[in-house]
Design a protein around this motif. Structure first.
Motif, PDB file in Angstrom:
ATOM      1  N   TYR A 244     -11.270  -6.344  -6.917  1.00  0.00           N
ATOM      2  CA  TYR A 244     -11.918  -5.954  -5.825  1.00  0.00           C
ATOM      3  C   TYR A 244     -12.263  -7.108  -4.772  1.00  0.00           C
ATOM      4  O   TYR A 244     -12.227  -8.150  -5.415  1.00  0.00           O
ATOM      5  CB  TYR A 244     -13.213  -5.418  -6.257  1.00  0.00           C
ATOM      6  N   PRO A 245     -12.023  -6.943  -3.696  1.00  0.00           N
ATOM      7  CA  PRO A 245     -11.795  -5.645  -2.834  1.00  0.00           C
ATOM      8  C   PRO A 245     -10.244  -5.063  -2.792  1.00  0.00           C
ATOM      9  O   PRO A 245     -10.080  -4.497  -1.822  1.00  0.00           O
ATOM     10  CB  PRO A 245     -12.353  -5.825  -1.577  1.00  0.00           C
ATOM     11  N   PHE A 246      -9.465  -5.711  -3.723  1.00  0.00           N
ATOM     12  CA  PHE A 246      -8.112  -5.242  -3.662  1.00  0.00           C
ATOM     13  C   PHE A 246      -7.105  -5.582  -2.310  1.00  0.00           C
ATOM     14  O   PHE A 246      -6.016  -4.972  -2.242  1.00  0.00           O
ATOM     15  CB  PHE A 246      -7.963  -3.507  -3.814  1.00  0.00           C
ATOM     16  N   THR A 247      -7.656  -6.452  -1.802  1.00  0.00           N
ATOM     17  CA  THR A 247      -6.857  -6.960  -0.317  1.00  0.00           C
ATOM     18  C   THR A 247      -7.392  -8.368  -0.183  1.00  0.00           C
ATOM     19  O   THR A 247      -8.369  -8.682  -0.313  1.00  0.00           O
ATOM     20  CB  THR A 247      -7.036  -6.003   0.746  1.00  0.00           C
ATOM     21  N   THR A 248      -6.320  -9.162   0.296  1.00  0.00           N
ATOM     22  CA  THR A 248      -6.696 -10.569   0.828  1.00  0.00           C
ATOM     23  C   THR A 248      -6.314 -10.431   2.308  1.00  0.00           C
ATOM     24  O   THR A 248      -6.613 -11.378   3.014  1.00  0.00           O
ATOM     25  CB  THR A 248      -5.823 -11.556   0.377  1.00  0.00           C
ATOM     26  N   GLY A 249      -6.275  -9.396   2.963  1.00  0.00           N
ATOM     27  CA  GLY A 249      -5.975  -9.128   4.421  1.00  0.00           C
ATOM     28  C   GLY A 249      -4.595  -9.078   4.959  1.00  0.00           C
ATOM     29  O   GLY A 249      -4.152  -8.631   5.904  1.00  0.00           O
ATOM     30  N   GLU A 250      -3.697  -9.380   3.891  1.00  0.00           N
ATOM     31  CA  GLU A 250      -2.245  -9.252   4.365  1.00  0.00           C
ATOM     32  C   GLU A 250      -1.860  -7.540   4.282  1.00  0.00           C
ATOM     33  O   GLU A 250      -1.357  -7.215   5.200  1.00  0.00           O
ATOM     34  CB  GLU A 250      -1.206  -9.767   3.515  1.00  0.00           C
ATOM     35  N   ARG A 251      -2.469  -6.859   3.368  1.00  0.00           N
ATOM     36  CA  ARG A 251      -2.281  -5.403   3.468  1.00  0.00           C
ATOM     37  C   ARG A 251      -3.550  -4.733   3.476  1.00  0.00           C
ATOM     38  O   ARG A 251      -4.607  -5.237   3.008  1.00  0.00           O
ATOM     39  CB  ARG A 251      -1.369  -4.877   2.069  1.00  0.00           C
ATOM     40  N   ILE A 252      -3.525  -3.315   3.531  1.00  0.00           N
ATOM     41  CA  ILE A 252      -4.836  -2.796   3.761  1.00  0.00           C
ATOM     42  C   ILE A 252      -5.298  -2.192   2.270  1.00  0.00           C
ATOM     43  O   ILE A 252      -4.403  -2.343   1.509  1.00  0.00           O
ATOM     44  CB  ILE A 252      -4.788  -1.180   4.430  1.00  0.00           C
ATOM     45  N   ARG A 253      -6.587  -2.253   2.134  1.00  0.00           N
ATOM     46  CA  ARG A 253      -7.129  -1.883   0.847  1.00  0.00           C
ATOM     47  C   ARG A 253      -6.909  -0.366   0.733  1.00  0.00           C
ATOM     48  O   ARG A 253      -6.871   0.522   1.696  1.00  0.00           O
ATOM     49  CB  ARG A 253      -8.857  -2.058   1.137  1.00  0.00           C
ATOM     50  N   PRO A 254      -6.434  -0.005  -0.641  1.00  0.00           N
ATOM     51  CA  PRO A 254      -6.509   1.344  -0.964  1.00  0.00           C
ATOM     52  C   PRO A 254      -7.613   2.238  -0.498  1.00  0.00           C
ATOM     53  O   PRO A 254      -8.635   1.817  -0.917  1.00  0.00           O
ATOM     54  CB  PRO A 254      -6.351   1.381  -2.535  1.00  0.00           C
ATOM     55  N   PRO A 255      -7.228   3.232   0.146  1.00  0.00           N
ATOM     56  CA  PRO A 255      -8.437   3.968   0.837  1.00  0.00           C
ATOM     57  C   PRO A 255      -8.975   4.951  -0.145  1.00  0.00           C
ATOM     58  O   PRO A 255      -8.607   5.264  -0.859  1.00  0.00           O
ATOM     59  CB  PRO A 255      -7.680   4.700   2.212  1.00  0.00           C
ATOM     60  N   ASN A 256     -10.120   5.192   0.586  1.00  0.00           N
ATOM     61  CA  ASN A 256     -10.987   6.414  -0.236  1.00  0.00           C
ATOM     62  C   ASN A 256     -11.362   5.955  -1.768  1.00  0.00           C
ATOM     63  O   ASN A 256     -11.778   6.923  -2.464  1.00  0.00           O
ATOM     64  CB  ASN A 256     -10.461   7.567  -0.197  1.00  0.00           C
ATOM     65  N   LEU A 257     -11.572   4.631  -1.991  1.00  0.00           N
ATOM     66  CA  LEU A 257     -12.337   4.571  -3.305  1.00  0.00           C
ATOM     67  C   LEU A 257     -13.709   4.463  -3.235  1.00  0.00           C
ATOM     68  O   LEU A 257     -14.330   4.062  -2.377  1.00  0.00           O
ATOM     69  CB  LEU A 257     -11.393   3.154  -3.801  1.00  0.00           C
ATOM     70  N   THR A 258     -14.094   5.087  -4.229  1.00  0.00           N
ATOM     71  CA  THR A 258     -15.779   5.397  -4.025  1.00  0.00           C
ATOM     72  C   THR A 258     -16.284   4.499  -5.020  1.00  0.00           C
ATOM     73  O   THR A 258     -15.963   4.523  -6.392  1.00  0.00           O
ATOM     74  CB  THR A 258     -16.001   6.786  -4.423  1.00  0.00           C
ATOM     75  N   GLY A 259     -17.321   3.769  -4.967  1.00  0.00           N
ATOM     76  CA  GLY A 259     -18.062   3.037  -6.092  1.00  0.00           C
ATOM     77  C   GLY A 259     -17.624   1.807  -6.519  1.00  0.00           C
ATOM     78  O   GLY A 259     -18.107   0.990  -7.331  1.00  0.00           O
ATOM     79  N   ALA A 260     -16.516   1.184  -5.895  1.00  0.00           N
ATOM     80  CA  ALA A 260     -15.770   0.142  -6.443  1.00  0.00           C
ATOM     81  C   ALA A 260     -16.563  -1.071  -5.812  1.00  0.00           C
ATOM     82  O   ALA A 260     -17.144  -1.211  -4.821  1.00  0.00           O
ATOM     83  CB  ALA A 260     -14.423  -0.141  -5.674  1.00  0.00           C
ATOM     84  N   SER A 261     -16.791  -2.103  -6.587  1.00  0.00           N
ATOM     85  CA  SER A 261     -17.411  -3.223  -6.369  1.00  0.00           C
ATOM     86  C   SER A 261     -17.051  -4.582  -6.977  1.00  0.00           C
ATOM     87  O   SER A 261     -15.973  -4.473  -7.776  1.00  0.00           O
ATOM     88  CB  SER A 261     -19.151  -3.069  -6.940  1.00  0.00           C
ATOM     89  N   LYS A 262     -17.671  -5.774  -6.857  1.00  0.00           N
ATOM     90  CA  LYS A 262     -17.033  -7.159  -7.338  1.00  0.00           C
ATOM     91  C   LYS A 262     -16.816  -6.940  -8.757  1.00  0.00           C
ATOM     92  O   LYS A 262     -17.595  -6.545  -9.442  1.00  0.00           O
ATOM     93  CB  LYS A 262     -18.129  -7.964  -6.962  1.00  0.00           C
TER      94      LYS A 262
END
Length: 562
Positions: A244-262
């Motif tokens: 998490y958050p599954f991105t460093t800014g180069e690619r978009i984060r996988p959308p519509n994930l619910t409840g994901a946290s550090k």
């Protein structure tokens, strides 16, 4: 409603049978009773057409299912029926870049996959399953369309190795115009796999890697192709990071994930999303695709699992990170990458948790699970790399040559497991039957008892016979075809027909060939190109005929076929 009125009429008419007959002559009574019986018969038939029935002691088969009802106190009682029991649930699990030798049940001694191995022991394990394409996008087009990806432009070279240089100078416009700019699917009117299940009354959901949109235009999602729920899916082919958050800014984060946290790990979170969706859908027949981003790069494992496989690697007692140079590239020949092994373990845990959920809510015996990979394991370096980069390669497909991106067996062979709990006699079956990724679409329809769509899955067939009477048949007359080109490998194609395989390379407009007898040489060690000229010519003719169809060019005359 009309249905309610019909059911009420059924009760009224049947109840009339118990009323005292009027004092009439015998003839009149007979005529009246005959008339009443006709009415009763008409109404009962109407009821049967509306609902499944059974009069006590007599079974009536309706829509391929048996139902039971009772006749009590002169009334027909219509039992309510849960519609979801009519059709099996289907879960398709796709692992990204998982190699043919990466599972315990396929021969791995370094990776631990007890949950997937158990799935195989309860189902059918295919030994000769091929990807529709040696890379992600093309392979997935094949799975979800049932059509060779080359027909859709998903193998359209974006480098200097263009179709022009491969001998199709007039094909570019036809090729470009044949597929939609919003995705890798064709312009022609067709039904994709998700849409096929949706049209049959299934609730549909897609979780994880999609990779079939248009990255340049940032469009194209599963929702446009028959999946009412889409979670974590986009045009991206990989995450920047599995944490998490599954991105460093180069690619978009996988959308519509619910409840994901550090601290959350992507493979674990997609599993949670799948389990949640199963709970939401459990009262209806459902088709769910779990398409893990794992085990694609970046090679990033959970710390707890990485510790285990690092220790295991150190105890191997043999050289690690081994590789050989072949056809212009190095490829890994030893399976001992600790990061990758830990990622495979996370996938195995995922499969186990999903099966536990199905067992807990009582759906295990009515849920088909198909497990596969999109293409061969990532073992090869590229031409601008050297042997040092073997350490960065994920896995070894040995004894098969090379891996992802190559048309050798290591790049095309994938694991394929079909678990259908309704087929109790199909446990721990090993099938030699050859199959390719385009067969998944019609096979899932067939397993679920749904209508085939041959005008849609035009390059795929059901392999259910390969689970049964044809499971010992290693070679078939149906040919398999591939074409591929990227920045590192010159354009090339391949065809398998029965036990023969021809690979055609085009290097600066000079073609050369490799010919293998897979029955005697499944690891492609001996090139028979110069010894079997007639076989080479026959396979080359098949390959050229096929290419004329997928370049959408009628005999290269710039006349578009569709």
């Amino acid at each position: 409603t009309p249905i309610a009125s019909k059911n009420m009429m059924c009760d009224i008419v049947v109840a009339q049978r118990t009323r005292k007959k009027p004092n009439c002559t015998a003839a009149a009574t007979s005529r009246l009773e005959g008339f009443k019986k006709l009415i009763l018969l008409h109404v009962v038939i109407s009821c049967l057409l509306l609902r499944p029935y059974n009069i006590q002691g007599t079974e009536i088969k309706f829509n391929e299912q048996n139902y039971t009802s009772t006749l009590l106190q002169g009334n027909i009682t219509v039992q309510s029926h849960n519609a979801r029991k009519e059709k099996p649930n289907v879960i398709l699990i796709i692992i990204d870049d998982l190699g043919i030798k990466d599972l315990g049940c396929y021969g791995s001694n370094f990776h631990d996959t007890p949950e997937i191995d158990q799935l195989a022991s309860e189902g059918v394990r295919f030994l000769n399953a091929y990807a529709a394409h040696p890379r992600c996008v093309g392979a997935r087009v094949g799975i979800f369309s049932g059509t060779s990806p080359e027909r859709f432009g998903s193998s359209l070279p974006k480098s200097k190795n263009s179709l022009y240089h491969y001998g199709f100078p007039k094909a570019a416009k036809c090729y470009r115009d044949s597929f939609k700019p919003t995705s890798q699917f064709p312009r022609r009117n067709f039904t994709s796999l998700g849409e096929a299940f949706q049209k049959e009354g299934y609730r549909t959901g897609y979780i994880g890697k999609w990779h079939l949109g248009n990255r340049e235009r940032k469009i194209g999602y599963p929702g446009a192709h028959g999946f009412s729920v889409s979670i974590g899916a986009s045009y991206e082919g990989q995450p920047d990071t599995y944490y998490y958050p599954f991105t460093t800014g180069e690619r978009i984060r996988p959308p519509n994930l619910t409840g994901a946290s550090k601290g959350d790990y992507l493979t674990d979170h997609l599993t949670k999303e799948t389990i949640s969706l199963i709970s939401r859908f459990q009262r209806d027949p459902f088709f769910i695709v779990l398409s893990h981003y794992a085990v694609h790069v970046p090679l990033e494992a959970k710390a707890s699992l990485l510790k285990k496989y690092t220790a295991k690697r150190e105890k191997l007692g043999r050289p690690v990170d081994q590789g050989i140079f072949d056809s212009g590239e190095f490829y890994r020949t030893s399976q001992d990458n600790a990061d990758y092994a830990a990622m495979v373990k996370s996938v195995d845990i995922s499969v186990g948790l999903i099966r536990q959920k199905l067992q807990k809510i009582g759906l295990k015996r009515n849920t088909i699970i198909v497990f596969t990979s999109d293409n061969g394991g990532m073992s090869s370096t590229s031409q601008n790399q050297n042997k040092i980069d073997i350490k960065k390669r994920a896995t070894s497909n040995k004894p098969y040559r090379h891996g992802k991106r190559w048309l050798y067996e290591g790049g095309l062979r994938v694991p394929l497991i079909v678990y259908d709990p309704r087929r109790n006699n199909k446990m721990n079956v090993v099938s030699k039957y050859p199959t390719v990724g385009t067969d998944i679409y019609p096979t899932l329809l067939d397993l679920a008892g749904l209508n085939m769509r041959p005008n849609d899955h035009i390059d795929g067939i059901s392999i259910v016979p390969g689970m049964n009477q044809l499971r010992e048949r290693r070679f078939i007359s149906r040919p398999f075809f591939w074409f591929f080109s990227d920045d590192y490998i010159e354009p090339y194609g391949a065809v398998i027909a029965k036990n023969w395989k021809l690979i055609e390379y085009n290097n600066n407009n000079k073609r050369y060939y490799e010919l293998y007898n897979l029955a005697k040489d499944p690891f492609e060690k001996e090139n028979l190109n110069q010894r079997h000229i007639q076989i080479k010519k026959m396979l080359y003719s098949k390959l050229m005929t096929w290419k004329r169809t997928w370049v959408n060019d009628d005999n290269f005359t710039n006349k578009c076929l569709y």
